[in-house]
Design an enzyme around this catalytic site. Structure first.
Site, PDB file in Angstrom:
ATOM      1  N   GLU A   1       1.224  -1.136  -0.344  1.00  0.00           N
ATOM      2  CA  GLU A   1       0.009  -0.030   0.084  1.00  0.00           C
ATOM      3  C   GLU A   1       0.775   1.442   0.334  1.00  0.00           C
ATOM      4  O   GLU A   1       0.860   2.087   0.492  1.00  0.00           O
ATOM      5  CB  GLU A   1      -0.363   0.159   1.017  1.00  0.00           C
ATOM      6  CG  GLU A   1      -1.684  -1.183   0.678  1.00  0.00           C
ATOM      7  CD  GLU A   1      -3.071  -1.152   2.745  1.00  0.00           C
ATOM      8  OE1 GLU A   1      -4.170  -0.165   2.221  1.00  0.00           O
ATOM      9  OE2 GLU A   1      -2.080  -2.154   3.455  1.00  0.00           O
TER      10      GLU A   1
ATOM     11  N   SER B   1      -5.945  -3.189   1.513  1.00  0.00           N
ATOM     12  CA  SER B   1      -6.713  -2.103   0.511  1.00  0.00           C
ATOM     13  C   SER B   1      -6.879  -3.665  -0.479  1.00  0.00           C
ATOM     14  O   SER B   1      -6.972  -3.246  -1.532  1.00  0.00           O
ATOM     15  CB  SER B   1      -5.658  -1.913  -0.081  1.00  0.00           C
ATOM     16  OG  SER B   1      -4.786  -0.636   0.584  1.00  0.00           O
TER      17      SER B   1
ATOM     18  N   SER C   1     -10.398   8.261  -0.125  1.00  0.00           N
ATOM     19  CA  SER C   1     -10.896   7.621   1.310  1.00  0.00           C
ATOM     20  C   SER C   1     -12.090   8.371   2.080  1.00  0.00           C
ATOM     21  O   SER C   1     -13.095   9.006   1.735  1.00  0.00           O
ATOM     22  CB  SER C   1      -9.473   7.847   2.217  1.00  0.00           C
ATOM     23  OG  SER C   1      -8.100   7.619   1.632  1.00  0.00           O
TER      24      SER C   1
END
Length: 350
Positions: free
Chosen positions: A13, A190, A321
């Site tokens: 990530e 993720s 996000s």
């Protein structure tokens, strides 16, 4: 305040972390802080005397990425960028700079960011940082352990097992799970290395692929349903957000490529289900000891049964996000959110 925004590293990530770090660093500067963006692995190669006024320089001094690609980064390529080729995870001058800061904003995601190791090192060195401590971070990162804790506290979660690389001979029939089911790395993030298995051949391929990321994987029942997330700050839940991928499930690409998913906040749910999901998120925080901020992922099936998938101890702060969107729903701007996360994190040192 003088603030190091710590990002990058060697996690899959990495790119997500650098975008988070860039946005947070810019926001903190707008708030009047002296903030610098620092890659935890590549560090900052300079003479120690040049660190004296490092926070007054006002420019990012480490790696940056302009956007998140639809595939995870090449970690071996990142390692080759390190000039000193040291095996130490902390790059040149990283610890010195963090010790000079009033606080380190943890913009790291994934391994060696959310697994508690850096937090433990910082505790030993007297470095203040945002987010939860080393133990709660480690518990939340390990999906196998957190699943056991969820079950012990009556927190609904998909049923499954954890197997190590040495147990990869566990046969398809021994699993006693109905098809389809999910195979995923135990400590990944993720949705990298997550596979939905529909037959025995896919099971073998998924196991092989998941073990490329780490030595332990979780195999759990597949829950067909709507996807949600709930941010929690100081154990108080924010509004629920729903994530509806346009294609497939909420994988790495759909998480970070703009336009890949439709996100609705507050989610269109009944007051009863909203409250139940928020209380469940707060219970997860209490169970794992997450006392600053975090974000929990949920599924809701056709019968309105709620399932908690995992806890994220350092939620992303990228343009797509979820935590910033949830905060915005209650009138908290991105800059205010960054300030709030520092404020609640400093409380554990008072």
């Amino acid at each position: 305040m003088n603030i190091v925004v710590l990002a990058g590293g060697l996690s899959t990530e990495r790119d997500v972390s650098l975008i988070t770090g860039t946005m947070v660093c810019n926001a903190l500067k707008k708030n009047g802080h002296n903030a610098v963006l620092l890659d935890v692995f590549l560090g900052y190669e300079t003479e120690e005397k040049d660190l004296e006024d490092i926070f007054e320089k006002g420019n990012e001094i480490s790696s940056r990425v302009s956007e998140i690609q639809d595939m995870e980064p090449d970690i071996e390529q990142v390692k080759a960028m390190r000039t000193d080729q040291s095996t130490c995870f902390f790059g040149p001058n990283v610890l010195k700079m963090c010790q000079k800061a009033d606080i380190v904003f943890m913009a790291l995601h994934g391994e060696n960011g959310e697994n508690g190791k850096i937090q433990a090192a910082f505790d030993l060195l007297g470095i203040k940082y945002t987010g939860s401590g080393y133990l709660s971070s480690a518990l939340a990162m390990d999906k196998g352990i957190s699943k056991e804790l969820f079950n012990s506290k009556g927190i609904p979660t998909p049923q499954g097992i954890t197997i190590k690389k040495g147990q990869r001979s566990v046969s398809f029939k021994e699993l006693n799970l109905n098809l389809p089911f999910v195979v995923k790395p135990c400590c990944g993030g993720s949705s990298i290395g997550v596979y939905i298995v529909k037959d025995e051949e896919e099971y073998k391929k998924a196991l092989e692929a998941a073990f490329r990321y780490e030595d332990e994987v979780v195999i759990e029942e597949y829950i067909q349903g709507r996807e949600f997330s709930v941010g929690v700050i100081e154990r108080k839940a924010l509004p629920v957000i729903e994530i509806a991928p346009i294609q497939g499930f909420y994988d790495y690409k759909n998480k970070y490529q703009a336009g890949s998913a439709i996100e609705t906040c507050p989610a269109e749910l009944s007051e009863e289900i909203t409250g139940k999901m928020q209380r469940c998120a707060e219970m997860v925080c209490e169970t794992l000891g997450l006392d600053t901020y975090s974000r929990m992922d949920f599924l809701l099936d056709a019968n309105n049964n709620i399932y908690c998938l995992e806890a994220n101890t350092l939620p992303g702060m990228t343009p797509t996000s979820l935590l910033p969107q949830e905060a915005a729903a209650v009138g908290i701007s991105f800059e205010e959110l960054c300030e709030k996360l520092i404020e609640v994190s400093l409380k554990k040192y008072s």
